[in-house]
Design an enzyme around this catalytic site. Sequence first.
Site, mmCIF file in Angstrom:
data_model
loop_
_atom_site.group_PDB
_atom_site.id
_atom_site.type_symbol
_atom_site.label_atom_id
_atom_site.label_comp_id
_atom_site.label_asym_id
_atom_site.label_seq_id
_atom_site.Cartn_x
_atom_site.Cartn_y
_atom_site.Cartn_z
ATOM 1 N N LYS A 84 0.885 -1.807 0.348
ATOM 2 C CA LYS A 84 -0.220 0.104 0.159
ATOM 3 C C LYS A 84 1.041 1.027 0.195
ATOM 4 C CE LYS A 84 -4.487 -1.931 0.587
ATOM 5 N NZ LYS A 84 -5.336 -1.296 -0.998
ATOM 6 N N GLU A 106 -9.804 5.538 3.596
ATOM 7 C CA GLU A 106 -10.970 4.402 3.349
ATOM 8 C C GLU A 106 -9.906 3.273 3.778
ATOM 9 O OE1 GLU A 106 -9.145 3.106 -0.132
ATOM 10 O OE2 GLU A 106 -10.393 5.416 0.492
ATOM 11 N N SER A 371 1.748 -9.713 -0.683
ATOM 12 C CA SER A 371 1.070 -7.976 -0.735
ATOM 13 C C SER A 371 1.725 -8.091 0.441
ATOM 14 C CB SER A 371 0.152 -7.623 -1.405
ATOM 15 O OG SER A 371 -1.136 -9.039 -0.224
#
Length: 388
Positions: A84, A106, A371
Site C-alpha cells: 500500500k 478509507e 502483498s
Amino acid sequence: MAKGKFGVYGGQFAPETLMPALEELEEALEKYGRDKKFQEELNYYLKEYAGRPTPLYYAGNLSKKLACRLYLKREDLLHGGAHKINNTLGQALLAKKMGKKRLIAETGAGQHGVATAIAGAVFGLKVEVYMGVEDIERQKLNVVRMKLLGANVIPVSSGSQTLKDAINEAIRDWITNVEDTYYLFGTVAGMHPYPTMIREFQSVIGKETRRQIMKKEGKLPDFVVACVGGGSNAMGIFDEFLKRKVGLIAVEAGGKGIQSGLHGASLSAGEDGVFHGMYSKILQDKFGQIKTSYSISAGLDYPGVGPQLSFLVESGRVKAVSVTDKQALQAFKTLSQIEGIIPALESSHALAHVIENKGQFKDKIVVINLSGRGDKDVNTVAEEFDLK
C-alpha cells in the site's frame, strides 16, 4: 482505448460537485507525471524510506513440496508491512504539490489506513481514515498503529460496516471539503483517474519482478499469481507482464464458498454495473442493489473490483479464480511453518490457489505477490486454530 476506459469498463460516474476536484487531479497528474523532479523525489522516498526494491525470494522448501519453482515478491517487507505504501507515498506527494492540507482515506484491513497515516506524517499532512466498525473490531492492531501515527480513525456504522461503507463516507466527506482535502483512494477502483493513477504507482512491483526473475532464471515466469479485492497489488505486478507470454491469475475471496453467497468474488460471480463511480463487475441483486460481500480477510471483503481487471478477465488475458476462507487459513499456516514467513490473509489466498492446484504448476516457474505481512491477522488466525 479511451481515457479512463478499459473496453466498456471504467469511466467517471461522479456527482457534479466532485467534477472540479477530479479535473484538478487530472491536471496535476498531467503536470507531475512528466515532472522529472517529482519522479526523483518519489523514487527517493520509495528507496530510502519505504525500502524498495523488495526481494524476489525463492521459496525453496515450499517449491520442493509443490514440485515447482516458487518465488515470493516480498512486498510484506516494505515499511508499514504491505504494498500500500507505494501508492500512498505517490498520492500524498501529489497532494502536497497540489497545496492540499488534509488527506482522507478509507480502509478495510487497515493497511491502506496505516500507509496513508505514514505518508501524511512524512509529508506533514493531516490524516483522517474512515473504517467500518466490523473491520475496526477485527483489525485492532492497525487501528492502534494509525492512531500512533497521528491519524484520526472515524468509525463507520452504516451498511455492512466494512470497506464498502467506509468508501461511501469518505466520498461524502470529499464532496463537502474539496478545497483543502485530497481523497487518497487505496485501490485500482473508483472513478477515473484513480484506477490508472494507482496502477502506475503500484507498477513498480512488476517492473522489479521482471528484472529480478530474468536475473535469477534467465527467462520470464510461467505464472504470476496475486490476490484481488479492489486489485491494486494484482495490477501492480500484472501490468509489466500483460504483453508478455505469462499466465496471470487473480485470486479472489471465496469466503464460505461461491455457492453459499458469502464471498467477495466480484470477478468470478459479479455482474456488470456502476459502483463507487466506475462501471465494473460488482456483486448485486436482480434490482441492482449492492450485495454484502464476505471474507475472513478484511482487505478482500469488497463487493466490487477495479475496472481494468474486469476488462482483462472478460477479454481472457487474466484468469479469475477463488479460494475459501478455510483454504486461505491453511495456506497462512503452511507458509508460516515451512518458510518462516507469516503472510497477510489477503496474500494467503494467492498462495492457497497454488497449493490447492499444485498439479497445474508442476515444474513451472511461479511468482506470487506476497502483498503484505500477517501481523494484523494473528488474532483471527489464533482463534481459528485455537492457538490462544
